[in-house]
Design a protein around this motif. Structure first.
Motif, PDB file in Angstrom:
ATOM      1  N   LEU A   5     -46.678  73.914 -64.522  1.00 34.24           N
ATOM      2  CA  LEU A   5     -46.083  73.631 -63.216  1.00 34.24           C
ATOM      3  C   LEU A   5     -45.079  74.706 -62.840  1.00 34.24           C
ATOM      4  O   LEU A   5     -44.162  75.012 -63.611  1.00 34.24           O
ATOM      5  N   LEU A   6     -45.270  75.296 -61.639  1.00 28.57           N
ATOM      6  CA  LEU A   6     -44.389  76.356 -61.128  1.00 28.57           C
ATOM      7  C   LEU A   6     -44.248  77.496 -62.130  1.00 28.57           C
ATOM      8  O   LEU A   6     -43.200  78.125 -62.238  1.00 28.57           O
ATOM      9  N   ASP A   7     -45.345  77.773 -62.851  1.00 26.43           N
ATOM     10  CA  ASP A   7     -45.372  78.848 -63.854  1.00 26.43           C
ATOM     11  C   ASP A   7     -44.242  78.717 -64.871  1.00 26.43           C
ATOM     12  O   ASP A   7     -43.759  79.709 -65.415  1.00 26.43           O
ATOM     13  N   ASP A   8     -43.813  77.488 -65.124  1.00 28.64           N
ATOM     14  CA  ASP A   8     -42.789  77.171 -66.126  1.00 28.64           C
ATOM     15  C   ASP A   8     -41.402  77.696 -65.747  1.00 28.64           C
ATOM     16  O   ASP A   8     -40.504  77.750 -66.588  1.00 28.64           O
ATOM     17  N   ARG A   9     -41.196  78.054 -64.474  1.00 28.21           N
ATOM     18  CA  ARG A   9     -39.894  78.564 -64.036  1.00 28.21           C
ATOM     19  C   ARG A   9     -38.799  77.513 -64.150  1.00 28.21           C
ATOM     20  O   ARG A   9     -37.616  77.857 -64.241  1.00 28.21           O
ATOM     21  N   TRP A  10     -39.188  76.235 -64.090  1.00 24.07           N
ATOM     22  CA  TRP A  10     -38.204  75.163 -64.140  1.00 24.07           C
ATOM     23  C   TRP A  10     -38.101  74.513 -65.516  1.00 24.07           C
ATOM     24  O   TRP A  10     -37.493  73.454 -65.663  1.00 24.07           O
ATOM     25  N   THR A  54     -39.492  71.225 -50.148  1.00 24.64           N
ATOM     26  CA  THR A  54     -40.524  71.615 -51.096  1.00 24.64           C
ATOM     27  C   THR A  54     -40.221  71.032 -52.474  1.00 24.64           C
ATOM     28  O   THR A  54     -39.136  70.481 -52.716  1.00 24.64           O
ATOM     29  N   LEU A  55     -41.167  71.180 -53.387  1.00 26.71           N
ATOM     30  CA  LEU A  55     -40.952  70.699 -54.754  1.00 26.71           C
ATOM     31  C   LEU A  55     -39.755  71.387 -55.388  1.00 26.71           C
ATOM     32  O   LEU A  55     -38.911  70.726 -56.014  1.00 26.71           O
ATOM     33  N   GLU A  56     -39.628  72.691 -55.217  1.00 26.99           N
ATOM     34  CA  GLU A  56     -38.496  73.389 -55.835  1.00 26.99           C
ATOM     35  C   GLU A  56     -37.179  72.981 -55.187  1.00 26.99           C
ATOM     36  O   GLU A  56     -36.149  72.915 -55.872  1.00 26.99           O
ATOM     37  N   GLN A  57     -37.188  72.709 -53.901  1.00 29.01           N
ATOM     38  CA  GLN A  57     -35.961  72.219 -53.270  1.00 29.01           C
ATOM     39  C   GLN A  57     -35.582  70.847 -53.812  1.00 29.01           C
ATOM     40  O   GLN A  57     -34.399  70.552 -54.023  1.00 29.01           O
ATOM     41  N   ALA A  58     -36.577  70.014 -54.069  1.00 28.57           N
ATOM     42  CA  ALA A  58     -36.299  68.704 -54.657  1.00 28.57           C
ATOM     43  C   ALA A  58     -35.747  68.864 -56.076  1.00 28.57           C
ATOM     44  O   ALA A  58     -34.767  68.206 -56.448  1.00 28.57           O
ATOM     45  N   LEU A  59     -36.341  69.737 -56.860  1.00 26.77           N
ATOM     46  CA  LEU A  59     -35.854  69.971 -58.222  1.00 26.77           C
ATOM     47  C   LEU A  59     -34.439  70.528 -58.208  1.00 26.77           C
ATOM     48  O   LEU A  59     -33.631  70.220 -59.095  1.00 26.77           O
ATOM     49  N   ASN A  60     -34.122  71.322 -57.213  1.00 25.01           N
ATOM     50  CA  ASN A  60     -32.787  71.906 -57.106  1.00 25.01           C
ATOM     51  C   ASN A  60     -31.707  70.834 -56.960  1.00 25.01           C
ATOM     52  O   ASN A  60     -30.546  71.052 -57.327  1.00 25.01           O
ATOM     53  N   ALA A  61     -32.096  69.651 -56.458  1.00 25.78           N
ATOM     54  CA  ALA A  61     -31.139  68.553 -56.305  1.00 25.78           C
ATOM     55  C   ALA A  61     -30.669  68.009 -57.649  1.00 25.78           C
ATOM     56  O   ALA A  61     -29.666  67.291 -57.717  1.00 25.78           O
ATOM     57  N   LEU A  62     -31.374  68.350 -58.719  1.00 23.75           N
ATOM     58  CA  LEU A  62     -30.970  67.911 -60.054  1.00 23.75           C
ATOM     59  C   LEU A  62     -29.797  68.714 -60.606  1.00 23.75           C
ATOM     60  O   LEU A  62     -29.101  68.258 -61.519  1.00 23.75           O
ATOM     61  N   LEU A 199     -54.457  62.407 -62.589  1.00 26.23           N
ATOM     62  CA  LEU A 199     -53.299  63.276 -62.406  1.00 26.23           C
ATOM     63  C   LEU A 199     -53.682  64.742 -62.479  1.00 26.23           C
ATOM     64  O   LEU A 199     -54.550  65.141 -63.262  1.00 26.23           O
ATOM     65  N   SER A 200     -52.977  65.543 -61.671  1.00 22.40           N
ATOM     66  CA  SER A 200     -53.036  67.010 -61.753  1.00 22.40           C
ATOM     67  C   SER A 200     -51.597  67.514 -61.801  1.00 22.40           C
ATOM     68  O   SER A 200     -51.115  68.183 -60.878  1.00 22.40           O
ATOM     69  N   PRO A 201     -50.867  67.196 -62.854  1.00 26.64           N
ATOM     70  CA  PRO A 201     -49.413  67.366 -62.855  1.00 26.64           C
ATOM     71  C   PRO A 201     -48.922  68.797 -62.947  1.00 26.64           C
ATOM     72  O   PRO A 201     -47.727  69.039 -62.763  1.00 26.64           O
ATOM     73  N   PHE A 202     -49.808  69.754 -63.211  1.00 26.63           N
ATOM     74  CA  PHE A 202     -49.375  71.140 -63.312  1.00 26.63           C
ATOM     75  C   PHE A 202     -49.646  71.927 -62.032  1.00 26.63           C
ATOM     76  O   PHE A 202     -49.443  73.138 -61.984  1.00 26.63           O
ATOM     77  N   GLU A 203     -50.106  71.219 -60.988  1.00 28.52           N
ATOM     78  CA  GLU A 203     -50.359  71.829 -59.686  1.00 28.52           C
ATOM     79  C   GLU A 203     -49.240  71.444 -58.718  1.00 28.52           C
ATOM     80  O   GLU A 203     -48.944  70.263 -58.536  1.00 28.52           O
ATOM     81  N   ASP A 205     -49.049  71.416 -55.514  1.00 31.03           N
ATOM     82  CA  ASP A 205     -49.391  70.594 -54.352  1.00 31.03           C
ATOM     83  C   ASP A 205     -49.795  69.173 -54.720  1.00 31.03           C
ATOM     84  O   ASP A 205     -50.153  68.371 -53.843  1.00 31.03           O
ATOM     85  N   PHE A 206     -49.745  68.819 -56.003  1.00 34.46           N
ATOM     86  CA  PHE A 206     -49.952  67.438 -56.418  1.00 34.46           C
ATOM     87  C   PHE A 206     -48.771  66.567 -55.984  1.00 34.46           C
ATOM     88  O   PHE A 206     -48.911  65.365 -55.790  1.00 34.46           O
ATOM     89  N   TYR A 207     -47.616  67.211 -55.823  1.00 32.62           N
ATOM     90  CA  TYR A 207     -46.383  66.496 -55.527  1.00 32.62           C
ATOM     91  C   TYR A 207     -46.016  66.562 -54.038  1.00 32.62           C
ATOM     92  O   TYR A 207     -46.367  67.512 -53.349  1.00 32.62           O
ATOM     93  N   LEU A 208     -45.287  65.560 -53.578  1.00 32.01           N
ATOM     94  CA  LEU A 208     -44.732  65.496 -52.224  1.00 32.01           C
ATOM     95  C   LEU A 208     -45.802  65.719 -51.157  1.00 32.01           C
ATOM     96  O   LEU A 208     -45.675  66.592 -50.286  1.00 32.01           O
ATOM     97  N   PRO A 209     -46.871  64.929 -51.185  1.00 32.22           N
ATOM     98  CA  PRO A 209     -47.955  65.130 -50.207  1.00 32.22           C
ATOM     99  C   PRO A 209     -47.502  64.819 -48.785  1.00 32.22           C
ATOM    100  O   PRO A 209     -46.713  63.902 -48.547  1.00 32.22           O
ATOM    101  N   GLU A 210     -47.984  65.616 -47.850  1.00 34.79           N
ATOM    102  CA  GLU A 210     -47.752  65.391 -46.412  1.00 34.79           C
ATOM    103  C   GLU A 210     -46.268  65.235 -46.086  1.00 34.79           C
ATOM    104  O   GLU A 210     -45.876  64.430 -45.229  1.00 34.79           O
ATOM    105  N   GLY A 211     -45.440  66.002 -46.764  1.00 32.94           N
ATOM    106  CA  GLY A 211     -44.017  65.995 -46.454  1.00 32.94           C
ATOM    107  C   GLY A 211     -43.252  64.783 -46.941  1.00 32.94           C
ATOM    108  O   GLY A 211     -42.092  64.584 -46.547  1.00 32.94           O
TER     109      GLY A 211
END
Length: 239
Positions: A5-10, A54-62, A199-203, A205-211
């Protein structure tokens, strides 16, 4: 690492992921109630709020990451029937107890998914590798409420393979006899098993569909005397 997921950046946040087979807001609010009950004697307040972006913006909230106590938890809707879960622990998400408890509380299945690339070098640091899948159910089993668990991990320099519970019909059980222990349960096998579970947990676009927003659960109030905060970069310094 490509493929994660996210090339392991997180990592280490996303090195371990939790999943609950239920709605994200429902899961977040039930988790909030559980944590509020645990923290009441310490004066801890627990609140939940949506996080758009985005997913990374959501993760940034942590951020910041904390130790020894987790202070923020993120519940993420997905394209499937599952809600993803991560927390802000300095050493990475610990999904096991949270997903096991919530599976029983909500009457649904829960998952713990772990993928850590084996990068340890004697003189350069790094991480011990692991590939793990644990499935929890709403009812008591031979081991608490674990329905199935299978893993291959490097335990202090030695690869070990473990399993418990009845295999699913889609499992490649013959591979569990591979001569090299780390080959008995691989990332490719884990990814295939997860696809069978929806599940496709390493993709990304699997997360936060349609905003759809993620849901952030946050603790406020007194912290432990040994409380420390970390940037993601500092938490990744030994990778």
């Amino acid at each position: 690492m490509k493929g994660l997921l996210l090339d392991d950046r997180w990592a280490p946040v996303t090195s371990e992921l939790g999943f609950l087979e239920t709605d994200a807001e429902h899961a977040a609010r039930a988790f909030t109630a559980w944590q509020a009950g645990l923290g009441v004697t310490r004066g801890i307040a627990v609140q939940v709020q949506p996080v758009a972006g985005t997913l990374e913006q959501a993760l940034n909230a942590l951020l910041p990451l904390t130790t020894p106590e987790r202070r923020r938890y993120l519940f993420m809707p997905t394209r499937g029937a599952w809600t993803g879960y991560v927390d802000n622990a300095r050493g990475g998400t610990d999904a096991a107890s949270a997903m096991a408890v919530m599976a029983r509380t909500l009457g649904c299945r829960g998952l713990r998914v772990v993928v850590v690339p084996h990068t340890l070098r004697k003189t350069q640091g790094g991480r011990y590798g692991a590939v793990m899948l644990e499935v929890y159910g709403p009812h008591q089993t031979a081991w608490i409420n674990t329905v199935r668990a299978v893993s291959a991990s490097n335990d202090g320099g030695r690869w070990v393979f473990d399993q418990c519970g009845e295999p699913f019909s889609f499992e490649k059980v013959e591979q569990y006899q591979a001569r090299r222990v780390r080959d008995r349960f691989t990332f490719d096998m884990l990814e295939e098993y997860l696809h069978h579970l929806g599940l496709s947990p390493f993709e990304e676009d699997f997360y936060l569909p349609e905003g759809a927003p993620a849901w952030l659960v946050e603790k406020t109030g007194p912290v432990a005397p040994t409380h420390e905060e970390f940037t993601l970069a500092r938490a990744r310094k030994d990778f």
